[in-house]
Each structure stands twice: as C-alpha cells, then as structure tokens.
Enzyme design. Structure first.
Site, short mmCIF file in Angstrom:
data_model
loop_
_atom_site.label_atom_id
_atom_site.label_comp_id
_atom_site.label_asym_id
_atom_site.label_seq_id
_atom_site.Cartn_x
_atom_site.Cartn_y
_atom_site.Cartn_z
N ASP A 100 -90.21 10.24 4.88
CA ASP A 100 -89.93 9.66 6.31
C ASP A 100 -88.55 8.13 5.72
OD1 ASP A 100 -90.95 7.12 7.95
OD2 ASP A 100 -92.86 6.90 7.24
N ASP A 202 -88.82 6.44 11.49
CA ASP A 202 -89.55 5.37 11.37
C ASP A 202 -88.41 4.50 13.11
OD1 ASP A 202 -91.19 3.69 10.33
OD2 ASP A 202 -89.72 2.41 10.38
N GLU A 266 -90.88 8.45 15.68
CA GLU A 266 -91.98 6.93 16.49
C GLU A 266 -90.57 6.53 17.28
OE1 GLU A 266 -94.39 3.59 14.43
OE2 GLU A 266 -91.96 3.53 14.01
N HIS A 324 -100.91 4.98 9.56
CA HIS A 324 -100.60 4.11 8.46
C HIS A 324 -101.34 2.66 8.81
CE1 HIS A 324 -96.64 4.69 9.30
NE2 HIS A 324 -96.56 3.12 8.87
N ASP A 325 -100.27 2.81 10.52
CA ASP A 325 -101.41 1.65 10.85
C ASP A 325 -101.67 1.32 11.99
OD1 ASP A 325 -97.46 0.94 9.97
OD2 ASP A 325 -96.87 2.07 11.75
C1 NOJ Z 1 -93.51 1.82 12.10
C2 NOJ Z 1 -93.57 2.11 10.13
O1 NOJ Z 1 -95.26 2.83 10.11
C3 NOJ Z 1 -95.30 0.92 10.42
O2 NOJ Z 1 -95.60 0.93 9.10
C4 NOJ Z 1 -93.63 -0.28 9.53
O3 NOJ Z 1 -93.70 -1.52 9.05
C5 NOJ Z 1 -92.59 -0.71 10.73
N1 NOJ Z 1 -92.44 0.45 11.21
C6 NOJ Z 1 -91.08 -1.22 10.14
O4 NOJ Z 1 -90.68 0.05 9.43
#
Ligand code: NOJ
Length: 537
Positions: A100, A202, A266, A324-325
């Site tokens: 990542d 990210d 992402e 994870h979000d």
């Molecule tokens: C996206 C990530 O998936 C998330 O977990 C993170 O808090 C934010 N970007 C900031 O890096």
C-alpha cells in the site's frame, strides 16, 4: 486477451490489515511474522496475492496511512529482514505481494514535513501545500478535510496554512514539485528491488490540486443531514485534476520495466474507476460500487453492466465487496440468522465477475462488524462523529482463527477487541464444515482458477428485469459457465429471457443441494439463498 495466467488479472487479491491478522510477538498487534505463520492458510484459501495495508514507520494517527519513513518497516510490524523473509516465503508458494503506497500525504512527523515546516526558506518548503491566510486571516480557501473540519491548518511559527485532505497529522505533498515526484519513484524502486509485485495507491485521484486553489462550489443536490461539510461540496478543485495523467504514465512506465508487476489505484467513483485504468495508466482502479449497492439483484446487474460497458478494452476491471474503510459485507447486507447464507451468495457474485476480486481478510469467514463502545473507538473520524458514525474500527477487529479468548490472534489483549462471535465463527470451526463460508470461498476460488470463462469470459445477463435473483453466462469462445444467484430466503423460479448456448447443464458448484432438477425450458429453479454454477453437460 492473452491466455497466459496473470496473477493480478486471473487471480484473486486478499487484503490484509496487518495490525489485525496475526500477532507473533504477543504485543496485541499483528505483524509480518504473524502473516508468515499464516501462509499455509492463505495458500489453502487459493488466493494469488496479498495486499498489505501500510507497514511503514508511522506515528499511527491514521494507523499507518500517515507514513514517516517510506523505506522501512514500523517496529510494531517487524523489520526489513522480516519483510524480505515474508516475500521469499510467499513467493515460494506462488503468492504475490502488493504494498500500500500513500503518496497523497505523509505524516506530519516525516522528516520532509519537519524540514518544510521549519521555515519559509527551507528547500523543502515547496514539498507541501503552504498558503498565506485568506483576506480575513482565515483559511486560504473553502476546502474541507475528508475526516471532518477544515482542510487547512495554521502554523503560527511561519504564519501560513498547510493543506491536509485527511487529518492535520497528514499534510498533503505538493505533486507539482519535480523533486517530490522523483523521490516517490525512488520509493517504488526501493520496494520493487525487494521483490514486491505490485502497489495499491492510496487516494490516487487526490495527488494534484487546482493550481489556483479555487474554492469548491457547493454540491448540486442539497444533501441535508450529511455529517461532513466535505460532502456538501463538489470536489472540482481538490481532486481528480488533469495533471494526474502524466504521473500515471510515469508510474506505469516504471512498473512495465519488468514483467509481472501490477498496480491498483484507490479512486472515488465509477467514473474515475474507468478513467484511471488502462494502458499508460494503472493496471486497475478500484471499483467500489458494490460497497454501496443494496441487496437487490437488479442493482447489482446495473452496476456490473455500467462498469463492464464503460471500461476501456485496454483496462482490466476489478470488484470489491469489503475493505478496511467500510462496514463488513455481512453487516451491510443484513446481519442476523441469514448473514452467512447471504455472505455465500455475495462470495459467488464477487468471484464470478469479469474482473479481479479483492477479498478483505475475514470476509471469507462471514465476519461481521464488531460493536464497540465509545471508549474502545480508536479511529479519529469515529471519535469525532460518535455516535452517528463509529468510524472504521468495527471492520478492523482481529482475524478470528480459533474460539480461544483472543481468537488465536494473540496471547494478549488485542489493540481492538475481538468480536465475541469468534467462539463460533472462526477458521478452525469452519475448516471442518463443508458448507461453511470459508469452504465456499475455497471452492469458488478453485473453480475460478480452473475456468477461463469465469476468469475472463464475457458476461451476458439472462434476465432483463431481475427481482429475486440473477442469472448470467460467462463465455469465452471455447467455454461457458452459467451462474445463478438467489438473493432471498425462499425458493424461486427464474424466468430466463436469453437463450442458453447448451440444452443440458451440469452443476459444478452449489451452496445448496446439487441433485435437484434446475432448468426446465426457460425456467430455472433455485433453492433459498442458493448460488449455483453450471457447465454444459
Ligand atoms: C484511504 C485509506 O483507505 C484510508 O484508510 C485512509 O484513512 C485514507 N485513505 C488516508 O490515507
């Protein structure tokens, strides 16, 4: 379409949140040696690669998404030697490693930012986004932080604001500075030289901001009641800027220097998922549409169709059901007595698409969100918005290996509480149950690996207006597979609108019983919550 098996295109990618997968040293936090100990499990699951959420040194304000050194491992996760060992052992089993990479921002404790902050004349001042106060002495413009509050933080020592899309402990890098760009490419080279196979980038759509720092206009619809001021704006100027195209090409060229590497970015929505992937861009860009799709067959069909028709021929699709979000899929689609049954149908849906499936650790057990009390919440947006939003800890609790007090994850109390349902929902219990969610994933992953139609065949829906279930064909010139899914807890008769390419079919997979008649003319009978895959007999 090459017939060669490409791990990132033909395989499945498993996301590990390292803090929560396996603790090897008893400190309550998962680590790299823990992952090494679980390689047998990962191999038996049948995934092709693991993506590790950030493992680098970090003060952990955002649990690793705030990096203070891009070229090392945080002691809580282990050492670079542990990492090298993990790469070697995973590769020996044919499992690739995806790291990542967080390059939109660094930690506020990264040496680059410490230097940048130290004075207006510092050579690294321009590595971040520093601006003078606005005319009223307030922030330079109206940009908001994704995590709540203004996107600008005032630095009294130098009399300027710096921009942070996330926490104020995560200052955004200035991608217009060529030294930043060059340094980022060096970081990629550093990890590629250690044998890494791919990267997840990210918030890749956020790297560039408007050169003129113009205000974002208000959102078109008035989303009253939305928690964050961030959602009440159109994000025209703080993300998805045209300058990104060159950077994507640069990253892609670097990755293409050797075969077998991949990347996934992402991004925020379907439109970007289509635009950020393809030749001269990233290999894939996350399609998060399923994360917001309600449990209705028609909505999934429309989502798949839109994407499949929209994505360029030189880009490769991907599908995500959990990360994870976001709330665990088993909770999103309805926890309760049928949550496992739905999780299995969801697994069949994910693993029979034309596009790389991303599986979030624990989803293969049907893990559900863990209910945490306010004082157990560690995630900053969760603390800020509790109780309206509890943050992301509920979907980040430890992997459930056994029924022991800490679920076999650790011998000590873990950093986040284990879900109490681990006493019955765990790997050991599911190993021995042929119809468990775990064994369903295994069977589906095996089938996918064996079938070129499931891996990269076209998709053709067989019901024009699906209400209770979906039926679709996956076809290559030499092979076809028929997939049918019953989204509900009663038996259904699906009426097929499209013609089938064969008259006789045999069941190769079912979440119910396999020996009942299924296709009668243009009707197909499915048992409650049944997912079935057939091949021409
Ligand atoms: C996206 C990530 O998936 C998330 O977990 C993170 O808090 C934010 N970007 C900031 O890096």
């Amino acid at each position: 379409m090459t017939s060669e098996y490409l791990w990132w295109r033909d395989g499945a990618i498993y996301q590990i949140y390292p803090r929560s997968f396996q603790d090897s040293n008893g400190d309550g936090v998962g680590d790299l040696n823990g992952i090494r100990q679980r390689l047998d499990y990962l191999e038996s699951l049948g995934i092709d690669a693991i993506w590790l959420s950030p493992i680098y040194p970090s003060p952990m304000y955002d649990f690793g998404y705030d990096i203070s050194d891009y070229e090392n491992v945080d002691p809580v996760f282990g050492t670079l030697d542990d990492f090298d060992a993990l790469v070697a052992e995973a590769h020996a089993r044919g499992i690739r490693i995806v790291l990542d990479m967080v390059f939109n921002h660094t930690s506020h404790l990264h040496p680059w930012f410490l230097e940048s902050r130290s004075g207006r004349d510092n050579p690294k001042r321009d590595w971040y986004l520093w601006r003078d106060p606005g005319p009223d002495g307030g922030p330079p413009n109206n940009w908001e932080s994704t995590f709540g509050g203004k996107g600008w933080e005032y630095d009294p020592a130098t009399g300027q604001y710096y921009y942070h899309q996330f926490l104020k402990e995560q200052p955004d890098l200035n991608w217009r500075n060529p030294d930043v760009r060059a340094r980022v490419l060096d970081v990629l080279r550093f990890w590629l030289a250690r044998g890494v196979d791919g990267f997840r980038f990210d918030v890749v759509m956020s790297f560039f901001k408007d050169e003129l720092f113009r205000d974002n206009p208000p959102a078109l619809k008035s989303p009253v009641g939305l928690l964050r001021a961030f959602d009440r704006q159109q994000h025209l100027y703080d993300r998805d800027r045209p300058e990104m195209t060159d950077v994507l090409a640069e990253i892609r060229a670097l990755l293409d220097e050797a075969p077998g590497r991949s990347s996934v970015g992402e991004v925020d929505d379907m439109d970007m998922a289509v635009r950020y992937a393809g030749s001269g861009r990233l290999h894939m860009a996350f399609n998060f549409d399923f994360l917001g799709t309600r449990w209705l067959p028609r909505l999934f069909m429309e989502s798949i169709r839109n994407y499949d028709e929209g994505i360029a021929p030189d880009a490769w699709p991907c599908y995500v059901l959990g990360n994870h979000d976001r709330d665990r899929l088993a909770s999103r689609f309805g926890a309760g007595p049928f949550s496992d049954a739905r999780a299995k149908v969801a697994a069949a849906l994910l693993l029979t698409q034309r596009g790389t499936p991303f599986v979030y650790y624990g989803d293969e057990l049907g893990m559900v969100n863990t209910a945490l009390s306010r004082d157990e919440i560690l995630d900053p947006p969760g603390k800020l918005y509790w109780p309206l939003y509890q943050g992301r800890d509920p979907e980040r609790t430890p992997m459930q290996w056994t029924d022991e007090p800490y679920a076999g994850f650790s011998v000590s109390p873990p950093w986040l509480r284990v879900n109490p349902d681990h006493t019955r929902r765990n790997v050991v219990a599911q190993e021995t149950d042929p119809s468990s969610v775990l064994n369903t994933y295994r069977a589906l992953l095996r089938l996918r690996r064996q079938s070129e139609a499931l891996r990269h065949g076209t998709v053709r829906f067989l019901i024009k207006r699906p209400v209770e279930g979906l039926a679709y064909l996956r076809e290559t010139p030499g092979q076809s597979r028929l997939v049918a899914l019953n989204f509900f807890g009663w038996a259904i008769d699906l009426k097929l609108d499209g013609a089938l390419p064969a008259n006789r079919w045999k069941v190769v997979f079912s979440t119910a019983t396999t020996d009942v008649p299924r296709i009668m003319g243009n009707r197909m009978r499915l048992q409650p919550f049944e997912a079935v895959i057939l091949e021409p007999a």
